[in-house]
Enzyme design. Structure first.
Site: not given
Length: 364
Positions: A105, A175, A199
């Protein structure tokens, strides 16, 4: 297996939600608190929904101790949109940014940002298949960089920053999609924190952005209106129809966490859950956790047997026991157990019990 036919869901996302929250939402699904309508049907311009938004923001601010000079936004588009929004808005002076790449990511974020400016990968753990977190110091960053970017917890590879990089006066962007609300965080150490909610917070659909006010308002003139943080900040995340239901559930999760000891209490449980599983893996002589010990994630425990056929059998047999979504990400393979806040400790105990039975049945 849990009561009521529910399973232990170890998915990396969308993932488990606290059962009391699901039950509360279900009880109000058709008639939200006597309004006669569902949140799914409610006008986002109504007073009732504005209260939902206001409460969600207020409770998140309490949970994370977010200072007044930070805006809290509830946006759409997930992490993928943030990969573009961050450079579009924050490349405001030199057009330079430094990225620390510790997994897929972060790499995707750096690749996207390279479309908009001078992006340098300052450090990377690619050389050892992202199994550790590089150690960096303030002098490693370009002094004129507009920001430094990290992915705080790596969902695929099971690693997490054990420290907050010192970037000096350069804003640090993180992030935190897969670890937000799992440990107390000093928000003031960051210029921006963002997190996809699916999540550890809510159903897919909403992305939380926590952004220091002095970083807002620098998007180029021709930036598409929806990609400008200033627009969303000025409109209170209501420039267009927000992801209403996801925001509502997020707000209920925030309320639940506050009632149950807040982030500190969740962290203590998370440390205990992950510790149990890592201790078992390390002592098993059968499973291997490839991440350097001090850099291991509390949220995403990655492990392997070393045999792809055994890994596949493990996933299938675990599912029969009500332990689902244990297959590793396709990029890495192997196995992965995600232990977000909503995963009860009994789920980890059940997983370890199954892992030991599987080990005994397959040890050579």
């Amino acid at each position: 297996m849990l009561q009521n036919g529910r399973v232990f869901n170890f998915s990396a996302g969308p993932s488990m939600l606290p059962l009391p929250v699901i039950e509360e939402v279900a009880a109000n699904l058709a008639n939200y608190k006597g309004t006669g309508e569902s949140v799914m049907e409610m006008s986002h311009r109504s007073g009732e929904f504005q209260q939902i938004m206001d409460d969600a923001e207020a409770n998140l601010r309490k949970l994370m101790n977010i200072p007044d000079n930070y805006k809290v936004l509830f946006l759409q588009g997930g992490g993928t949109l943030q990969f573009s929004m961050v450079p579009l808005n924050l490349l405001r002076k030199s057009g330079k940014a430094d990225y620390i790449v510790t997994g897929n990511w972060a790499k995707k974020a750096a690749d996207e940002a390279a479309k908009f400016g001078d992006i340098r990968v300052t450090a990377s753990s690619k050389d050892r298949n992202y199994s550790y977190i590089p150690k960096v110091c303030k002098d490693d960053f370009r002094p004129d960089a507009d920001y430094v970017y990290i992915c705080y917890n790596n969902t695929i590879f099971g690693s997490k920053f054990p420290y907050i990089p010192d970037t000096g006066d350069i804003p640090l962007v993180a992030d935190m999609s897969s670890c937000i609300l799992s440990e107390e965080t000093d928000v003031t150490k960051f210029g921006m924190i963002w997190a996809g909610a699916q999540k550890n917070v809510a159903p897919a659909g909403v992305t939380i952005v926590i952004l220091r006010e002095d970083l807002i308002g620098f998007a180029p003139e021709k930036t598409p209106v929806y990609l400008d943080y200033r627009i969303h900040a000025e409109k209170g995340s209501m420039y267009n129809t927000p992801p209403c239901f996801s925001v509502y559930v997020a707000g209920e999760v925030f309320r639940y966490l506050l009632k149950n000891g807040g982030v500190k209490a969740m962290h203590e449980i998370d440390v205990r859950k992950a510790g149990k599983l890592y201790d078992y893996i390390d002592a098993s002589g059968f499973y291997v956790a490839p991440v350097v010990r001090e850099d291991r994630s509390l949220m995403n425990v990655v492990f392997v047997t070393g045999d792809e056929a055994l890994d596949k059998a493990f996933v299938a047999q675990a599912k029969e026991r009500g332990l689902i979504n244990l297959k590793g990400h396709k990029v890495l393979g192997g196995l992965r157990a995600s232990l977000y806040n909503a995963m009860p400790e009994e789920g980890v105990d059940a997983l370890i019990e199954f892992m030991e039975e599987f080990r005994k049945a397959n040890v050579r």
